[in-house]
Structure formats: structure tokens, C-alpha cells
Design a protein around this motif. Structure first.
Motif, PDB file in Angstrom:
ATOM      1  N   TYR A   7       6.720  -0.539   9.342  1.00  0.00           N
ATOM      2  CA  TYR A   7       5.693  -1.493   9.182  1.00  0.00           C
ATOM      3  C   TYR A   7       4.435  -0.890   8.027  1.00  0.00           C
ATOM      4  O   TYR A   7       4.385   0.225   7.916  1.00  0.00           O
ATOM      5  CB  TYR A   7       4.869  -1.779  10.451  1.00  0.00           C
ATOM      6  N   ALA A   8       4.274  -1.908   7.195  1.00  0.00           N
ATOM      7  CA  ALA A   8       2.917  -1.850   6.502  1.00  0.00           C
ATOM      8  C   ALA A   8       1.924  -2.262   7.213  1.00  0.00           C
ATOM      9  O   ALA A   8       1.690  -3.283   7.850  1.00  0.00           O
ATOM     10  CB  ALA A   8       3.141  -2.547   5.444  1.00  0.00           C
ATOM     11  N   ASN A   9       0.833  -1.186   7.586  1.00  0.00           N
ATOM     12  CA  ASN A   9      -0.473  -1.457   8.274  1.00  0.00           C
ATOM     13  C   ASN A   9      -1.571  -1.744   7.427  1.00  0.00           C
ATOM     14  O   ASN A   9      -1.462  -0.862   6.453  1.00  0.00           O
ATOM     15  CB  ASN A   9      -0.613  -0.499   9.320  1.00  0.00           C
ATOM     16  N   LEU A  10      -2.406  -2.811   7.987  1.00  0.00           N
ATOM     17  CA  LEU A  10      -3.691  -2.930   6.944  1.00  0.00           C
ATOM     18  C   LEU A  10      -4.831  -2.424   7.910  1.00  0.00           C
ATOM     19  O   LEU A  10      -4.876  -3.189   9.014  1.00  0.00           O
ATOM     20  CB  LEU A  10      -3.587  -4.498   6.572  1.00  0.00           C
ATOM     21  N   TYR A  11      -5.755  -1.657   7.548  1.00  0.00           N
ATOM     22  CA  TYR A  11      -6.713  -1.292   8.368  1.00  0.00           C
ATOM     23  C   TYR A  11      -7.996  -1.518   7.697  1.00  0.00           C
ATOM     24  O   TYR A  11      -8.090  -1.134   6.632  1.00  0.00           O
ATOM     25  CB  TYR A  11      -6.852   0.444   8.599  1.00  0.00           C
ATOM     26  N   GLU A  12      -8.955  -2.213   8.586  1.00  0.00           N
ATOM     27  CA  GLU A  12     -10.199  -2.557   7.648  1.00  0.00           C
ATOM     28  C   GLU A  12     -11.014  -1.455   7.562  1.00  0.00           C
ATOM     29  O   GLU A  12     -11.580  -1.456   6.220  1.00  0.00           O
ATOM     30  CB  GLU A  12     -10.849  -3.372   8.818  1.00  0.00           C
ATOM     31  N   LEU A  13     -11.262  -0.323   8.390  1.00  0.00           N
ATOM     32  CA  LEU A  13     -12.065   0.694   7.796  1.00  0.00           C
ATOM     33  C   LEU A  13     -11.054   1.751   7.107  1.00  0.00           C
ATOM     34  O   LEU A  13     -11.695   2.480   6.068  1.00  0.00           O
ATOM     35  CB  LEU A  13     -12.434   1.353   9.011  1.00  0.00           C
ATOM     36  N   LEU A  14      -9.884   2.228   7.560  1.00  0.00           N
ATOM     37  CA  LEU A  14      -9.266   3.131   6.846  1.00  0.00           C
ATOM     38  C   LEU A  14      -8.859   2.926   5.563  1.00  0.00           C
ATOM     39  O   LEU A  14      -8.831   3.831   4.575  1.00  0.00           O
ATOM     40  CB  LEU A  14      -7.880   3.404   7.517  1.00  0.00           C
ATOM     41  N   SER A  15      -8.853   1.605   5.136  1.00  0.00           N
ATOM     42  CA  SER A  15      -8.706   1.474   3.750  1.00  0.00           C
ATOM     43  C   SER A  15      -9.882   1.975   2.856  1.00  0.00           C
ATOM     44  O   SER A  15      -9.700   1.914   1.556  1.00  0.00           O
ATOM     45  CB  SER A  15      -8.561  -0.115   3.566  1.00  0.00           C
ATOM     46  N   ARG A  16     -11.064   1.982   3.434  1.00  0.00           N
ATOM     47  CA  ARG A  16     -12.223   2.216   2.652  1.00  0.00           C
ATOM     48  C   ARG A  16     -12.055   3.966   2.331  1.00  0.00           C
ATOM     49  O   ARG A  16     -13.018   4.500   1.690  1.00  0.00           O
ATOM     50  CB  ARG A  16     -13.457   1.820   3.428  1.00  0.00           C
ATOM     51  N   VAL A  17     -11.313   4.650   3.011  1.00  0.00           N
ATOM     52  CA  VAL A  17     -11.384   6.072   2.882  1.00  0.00           C
ATOM     53  C   VAL A  17     -10.699   6.082   1.674  1.00  0.00           C
ATOM     54  O   VAL A  17      -9.382   5.776   1.472  1.00  0.00           O
ATOM     55  CB  VAL A  17     -10.459   6.501   3.977  1.00  0.00           C
ATOM     56  N   ASN A  18     -10.958   7.418   0.776  1.00  0.00           N
ATOM     57  CA  ASN A  18     -10.182   7.620  -0.553  1.00  0.00           C
ATOM     58  C   ASN A  18      -8.897   8.013  -0.125  1.00  0.00           C
ATOM     59  O   ASN A  18      -8.871   9.207   0.391  1.00  0.00           O
ATOM     60  CB  ASN A  18     -11.337   8.875  -1.106  1.00  0.00           C
ATOM     61  N   HIS A  19      -7.931   7.656  -0.858  1.00  0.00           N
ATOM     62  CA  HIS A  19      -6.757   8.168  -0.359  1.00  0.00           C
ATOM     63  C   HIS A  19      -5.731   7.727  -1.408  1.00  0.00           C
ATOM     64  O   HIS A  19      -6.051   6.891  -2.365  1.00  0.00           O
ATOM     65  CB  HIS A  19      -5.941   7.367   0.818  1.00  0.00           C
ATOM     66  N   ALA A  20      -4.715   8.482  -1.214  1.00  0.00           N
ATOM     67  CA  ALA A  20      -3.741   8.338  -2.516  1.00  0.00           C
ATOM     68  C   ALA A  20      -2.264   7.982  -1.747  1.00  0.00           C
ATOM     69  O   ALA A  20      -1.995   8.386  -0.571  1.00  0.00           O
ATOM     70  CB  ALA A  20      -3.627   9.663  -3.417  1.00  0.00           C
TER      71      ALA A  20
END
Length: 157
Positions: free
Chosen positions: A133-146
Motif C-alpha cells: 500500500y501507499a500510505n498518506l500521512y497528514e503529519l509524517l508528510s511534513r517530515v523532511n524525507h527522501a
């Protein structure tokens, strides 16, 4: 999430964090099944023909499905479009509140905020899991990630 000048919203540590520290736990806003071989995808009036074309290219020996580096641009584009259709379907079924929260996230594929799409938001902010699955997180998406080899965050659940 805090407003970051010139960047939108983000998360900022208020203290030094040891490596591999758990900083929060969040349930996904939505989960989109990435299975492109299932009946629902094959029967979808837009996604089905696109997957048929991917299978044709694969059967002609045009690429190694197990090696992303060998995928032709057409295959990458078709699979992105199939995932966009899946995201559109899920987006249409969720509550208005979830739709609003989904579309409040960034879309790196949109020319401007008015052309954002559910699929573009998912591709920009989604995290894949081990269940397909592709999971969409409201807060985790705000974390700088690559993504990929440059990944600097890990989903542990």
C-alpha cells in the motif's frame, strides 16, 4: 506542524534526538492498494488498458519488471497514471474532511496549487509499506524525507 518561512509547513525538533528515536505515531489518512494486477485494476475503464500496454511491453522483453532502472519512460508514465486513477477512486470515497486534509498536502507534480490532484499528492507524500500500500500521512508528510537510496526516515510499523 509549524509554518516554515518559504517552505510551507514542517516539523522542527525542539531538542537533539538520538538516531532511530521514535518521534511520533500516526495512522495513515488513507491507504491506496498498489496492486496493479488485481481484477479491479484490470476492469477499470482507464487503468485497465494502460496496464494491458505495460504487459505488452513486458512480454516483448522491453524491460525487466524486477529492475526499475530498466523501465522505459512509457511504463513509468503508465504506472503513475494507473496509481493516479486508484488515488482518484479512493479520494472519491472518503469523507469531505479527509478530502480536505488530503488536498492540503503538497503536490510536487502540479504546476500550481489549482492543478493539484489526489494522485500527485499521494506520489509526493506517500510512504510505501510492506503490505503493498501507499500510505498518506497528514503529519509524517511534513517530515523532511527522501525516497529510495536517499531515504532518511523509516516506517517501523
Amino acid at each position: 506542524a509549524l509554518p516554515i518561512y518559504g517552505k510551507g509547513y514542517g516539523m522542527v525538533a525542539s531538542r537533539s534526538l538520538p538516531a532511530k528515536s521514535q518521534i511520533f505515531v500516526e495512522e495513515p489518512l488513507v491507504r491506496v492498494n498498489k496492486d496493479t494486477a488485481g481484477h479491479a485494476t484490470k476492469l477499470h475503464p482507464l487503468a485497465g488498458p494502460k496496464m494491458q500496454r505495460v504487459y505488452e511491453i513486458a512480454n516483448q522483453g522491453g524491460f525487466d519488471p524486477a529492475n526499475f532502472e530498466t523501465w522505459p519512460e512509457e511504463v513509468v508514465r503508465l504506472l503513475q497514471e494507473v496509481m493516479d486513477h486508484k488515488a482518484d477512486f479512493i479520494h472519491a470515497t472518503v469523507s469531505d474532511d479527509v478530502k480536505q486534509r488530503w488536498m492540503a498536502l503538497g503536490d510536487a507534480f502540479a504546476a500550481d496549487p489549482e492543478t493539484k490532484t489526489p494522485g500527485g499528492v499521494l506520489r509526493t507524500n506517500g510512504f510505501d509499506d510492506d503490505e503493498g500500500y501507499a500510505n498518506l500521512y497528514e503529519l509524517l508528510s511534513r517530515v523532511n524525507h527522501a525516497c529510495g537510496d536517499a531515504a532518511n526516515s523509516t516506517r517501523i510499523s
